[in-house]
Design a protein around this motif. Structure first.
Motif, PDB file in Angstrom:
ATOM      1  N   PRO A 145     -23.922  20.673  32.417  1.00 38.88           N
ATOM      2  CA  PRO A 145     -24.526  21.839  31.753  1.00 38.88           C
ATOM      3  C   PRO A 145     -23.838  23.147  32.157  1.00 38.88           C
ATOM      4  O   PRO A 145     -23.274  23.264  33.242  1.00 38.88           O
ATOM      5  N   GLY A 146     -23.914  24.112  31.253  1.00 35.74           N
ATOM      6  CA  GLY A 146     -23.338  25.432  31.505  1.00 35.74           C
ATOM      7  C   GLY A 146     -22.076  25.643  30.702  1.00 35.74           C
ATOM      8  O   GLY A 146     -21.223  24.745  30.626  1.00 35.74           O
ATOM      9  N   PRO A 147     -21.927  26.817  30.075  1.00 34.12           N
ATOM     10  CA  PRO A 147     -20.758  27.077  29.231  1.00 34.12           C
ATOM     11  C   PRO A 147     -19.490  27.304  30.041  1.00 34.12           C
ATOM     12  O   PRO A 147     -19.529  27.760  31.185  1.00 34.12           O
ATOM     13  N   LEU A 148     -18.344  26.966  29.448  1.00 34.85           N
ATOM     14  CA  LEU A 148     -17.025  27.253  30.005  1.00 34.85           C
ATOM     15  C   LEU A 148     -16.221  28.034  28.972  1.00 34.85           C
ATOM     16  O   LEU A 148     -16.470  27.937  27.766  1.00 34.85           O
ATOM     17  N   ALA A 149     -15.247  28.774  29.454  1.00 37.74           N
ATOM     18  CA  ALA A 149     -14.533  29.718  28.604  1.00 37.74           C
ATOM     19  C   ALA A 149     -13.803  29.060  27.439  1.00 37.74           C
ATOM     20  O   ALA A 149     -13.625  29.670  26.379  1.00 37.74           O
ATOM     21  N   GLN A 150     -13.368  27.802  27.613  1.00 37.79           N
ATOM     22  CA  GLN A 150     -12.576  27.142  26.577  1.00 37.79           C
ATOM     23  C   GLN A 150     -13.395  26.216  25.678  1.00 37.79           C
ATOM     24  O   GLN A 150     -12.825  25.463  24.884  1.00 37.79           O
ATOM     25  N   ASP A 151     -14.709  26.285  25.767  1.00 39.46           N
ATOM     26  CA  ASP A 151     -15.530  25.386  24.946  1.00 39.46           C
ATOM     27  C   ASP A 151     -15.308  25.591  23.451  1.00 39.46           C
ATOM     28  O   ASP A 151     -15.323  24.623  22.675  1.00 39.46           O
ATOM     29  N   ASP A 152     -15.111  26.820  23.032  1.00 40.60           N
ATOM     30  CA  ASP A 152     -14.869  27.065  21.607  1.00 40.60           C
ATOM     31  C   ASP A 152     -13.535  26.468  21.166  1.00 40.60           C
ATOM     32  O   ASP A 152     -13.414  25.971  20.039  1.00 40.60           O
ATOM     33  N   VAL A 153     -12.548  26.523  22.040  1.00 45.14           N
ATOM     34  CA  VAL A 153     -11.248  25.919  21.732  1.00 45.14           C
ATOM     35  C   VAL A 153     -11.396  24.411  21.605  1.00 45.14           C
ATOM     36  O   VAL A 153     -10.845  23.784  20.696  1.00 45.14           O
ATOM     37  N   LEU A 154     -12.153  23.818  22.522  1.00 46.43           N
ATOM     38  CA  LEU A 154     -12.401  22.379  22.451  1.00 46.43           C
ATOM     39  C   LEU A 154     -13.075  22.007  21.141  1.00 46.43           C
ATOM     40  O   LEU A 154     -12.710  21.016  20.500  1.00 46.43           O
ATOM     41  N   ALA A 155     -14.055  22.808  20.724  1.00 45.87           N
ATOM     42  CA  ALA A 155     -14.774  22.527  19.480  1.00 45.87           C
ATOM     43  C   ALA A 155     -13.859  22.623  18.269  1.00 45.87           C
ATOM     44  O   ALA A 155     -14.090  21.944  17.254  1.00 45.87           O
ATOM     45  N   GLU A 156     -12.836  23.454  18.342  1.00 44.43           N
ATOM     46  CA  GLU A 156     -11.867  23.538  17.254  1.00 44.43           C
ATOM     47  C   GLU A 156     -10.937  22.324  17.246  1.00 44.43           C
ATOM     48  O   GLU A 156     -10.614  21.785  16.181  1.00 44.43           O
ATOM     49  N   LEU A 157     -10.512  21.888  18.411  1.00 43.51           N
ATOM     50  CA  LEU A 157      -9.593  20.758  18.504  1.00 43.51           C
ATOM     51  C   LEU A 157     -10.285  19.423  18.251  1.00 43.51           C
ATOM     52  O   LEU A 157      -9.696  18.510  17.687  1.00 43.51           O
ATOM     53  N   ARG A 158     -11.530  19.295  18.707  1.00 40.79           N
ATOM     54  CA  ARG A 158     -12.340  18.098  18.537  1.00 40.79           C
ATOM     55  C   ARG A 158     -11.584  16.817  18.907  1.00 40.79           C
ATOM     56  O   ARG A 158     -11.360  15.934  18.057  1.00 40.79           O
ATOM     57  N   PRO A 159     -11.176  16.684  20.160  1.00 33.43           N
ATOM     58  CA  PRO A 159     -10.482  15.459  20.572  1.00 33.43           C
ATOM     59  C   PRO A 159     -11.426  14.264  20.548  1.00 33.43           C
ATOM     60  O   PRO A 159     -12.643  14.407  20.710  1.00 33.43           O
ATOM     61  N   PRO A 160     -10.904  13.073  20.366  1.00 35.64           N
ATOM     62  CA  PRO A 160     -11.752  11.879  20.371  1.00 35.64           C
ATOM     63  C   PRO A 160     -12.327  11.612  21.770  1.00 35.64           C
ATOM     64  O   PRO A 160     -11.617  11.689  22.770  1.00 35.64           O
ATOM     65  N   VAL A 161     -13.597  11.281  21.817  1.00 34.25           N
ATOM     66  CA  VAL A 161     -14.267  10.908  23.062  1.00 34.25           C
ATOM     67  C   VAL A 161     -15.123   9.676  22.794  1.00 34.25           C
ATOM     68  O   VAL A 161     -15.905   9.647  21.834  1.00 34.25           O
ATOM     69  N   PHE A 162     -14.961   8.671  23.650  1.00 33.90           N
ATOM     70  CA  PHE A 162     -15.809   7.487  23.603  1.00 33.90           C
ATOM     71  C   PHE A 162     -16.844   7.601  24.718  1.00 33.90           C
ATOM     72  O   PHE A 162     -16.505   7.862  25.868  1.00 33.90           O
ATOM     73  N   TRP A 163     -18.124   7.377  24.369  1.00 38.30           N
ATOM     74  CA  TRP A 163     -19.195   7.423  25.364  1.00 38.30           C
ATOM     75  C   TRP A 163     -19.941   6.104  25.348  1.00 38.30           C
ATOM     76  O   TRP A 163     -20.560   5.735  24.347  1.00 38.30           O
ATOM     77  N   GLY A 164     -19.885   5.390  26.463  1.00 34.13           N
ATOM     78  CA  GLY A 164     -20.619   4.150  26.603  1.00 34.13           C
ATOM     79  C   GLY A 164     -21.635   4.257  27.728  1.00 34.13           C
ATOM     80  O   GLY A 164     -21.334   4.790  28.800  1.00 34.13           O
ATOM     81  N   ARG A 165     -22.846   3.760  27.501  1.00 35.22           N
ATOM     82  CA  ARG A 165     -23.880   3.776  28.534  1.00 35.22           C
ATOM     83  C   ARG A 165     -24.877   2.653  28.267  1.00 35.22           C
ATOM     84  O   ARG A 165     -24.951   2.113  27.165  1.00 35.22           O
ATOM     85  N   GLY A 166     -25.640   2.294  29.305  1.00 40.67           N
ATOM     86  CA  GLY A 166     -26.589   1.206  29.188  1.00 40.67           C
ATOM     87  C   GLY A 166     -28.014   1.685  29.043  1.00 40.67           C
ATOM     88  O   GLY A 166     -28.383   2.756  29.538  1.00 40.67           O
TER      89      GLY A 166
END
Length: 223
Positions: A145-166
């Protein structure tokens, strides 16, 4: 914004890195960095290498901190005490990871695969330097949690992320799972699966899904 703290966390030690390929065999290949969980070490996730596409050069790194006795292994950030899970500790660990990746390899593209603490650090590293990573795999981890300065850049790039959990993972608090569920789709191209009956661990079914995700990254290289 969350400020990146000073160097309280030691740098990653290149002596304690497991590589899947000798230096002479790494040129022209993508790099996949493995980040273990709390109380483990660089040997832990290296056991996944036979399940992963052989095109990747795999580097399993050791976290820089030693948990309090009697916990074994190493940790990326403290979870005990009044400031356990403090976002600044995760950010600092991610900064150290970014330093190591920049200094230790010129391979590209670079992807991250982390379990639990290692997954939290992987996602935080991608948030700090969105241009540095092509994708990430989050196994039983969470978004800090908590914002970081490059979050908007990440949202523009939208890299692939796989999330697995049980469904039976009782280690990651529900509020962090909820936060990640809301945050990730707004910032990355999210895929993944919730595995019935799985605890805070990795199953063969999950490894199969991870391998499929990684092969897709090889078929669709980052622009």
């Amino acid at each position: 914004m969350v400020e990146i703290p000073g160097p309280e966390t030691p740098p990653l030690d290149p002596v304690y890195v497991q590589w899947s390929a000798a230096p002479a065999d790494r040129a022209g290949r993508p790099l996949l960095v493995l980040l273990h969980g709390y109380g483990a070490d660089e040997h832990d996730l290296f056991g996944l290498v036979p399940y992963l596409p052989r095109e990747f050069v795999v580097a399993a790194v050791r976290a820089p901190l030693t948990p309090p006795f009697p916990a074994p292994g190493f940790s990326w950030y403290p979870i005990e005490g009044l400031d356990g899970r403090d976002p600044r500790h995760v950010t600092e660990a991610a900064s150290r990871l970014n330093e190591w990746v920049s200094a230790s390899s010129d391979l590209e593209p670079v992807g991250l695969l982390g379990f639990s603490q290692g997954a939290a650090v992987a996602l935080q590293a991608m948030r700090l330097q969105p241009d540095s990573y092509a994708f990430a795999v989050n196994l039983s981890g969470y978004v800090t949690p908590g914002p970081l300065a490059q979050d908007d850049v990440l949202a523009e790039l939208r890299p692939p992320v796989f999330w697995g959990r049980g469904t039976h993972d009782d280690v990651i608090p529900d509020f962090l799972v909820g936060h990640s569920t809301d945050w990730l789709p707004a910032h990355v191209e999210l895929s993944g699966r919730v595995y019935p009956g799985l605890t805070h661990s990795v199953s063969e079914a999950e490894l199969g899904d991870v391998a499929t995700f990684l092969r897709k990254q090889l078929d669709e290289p980052a622009a």
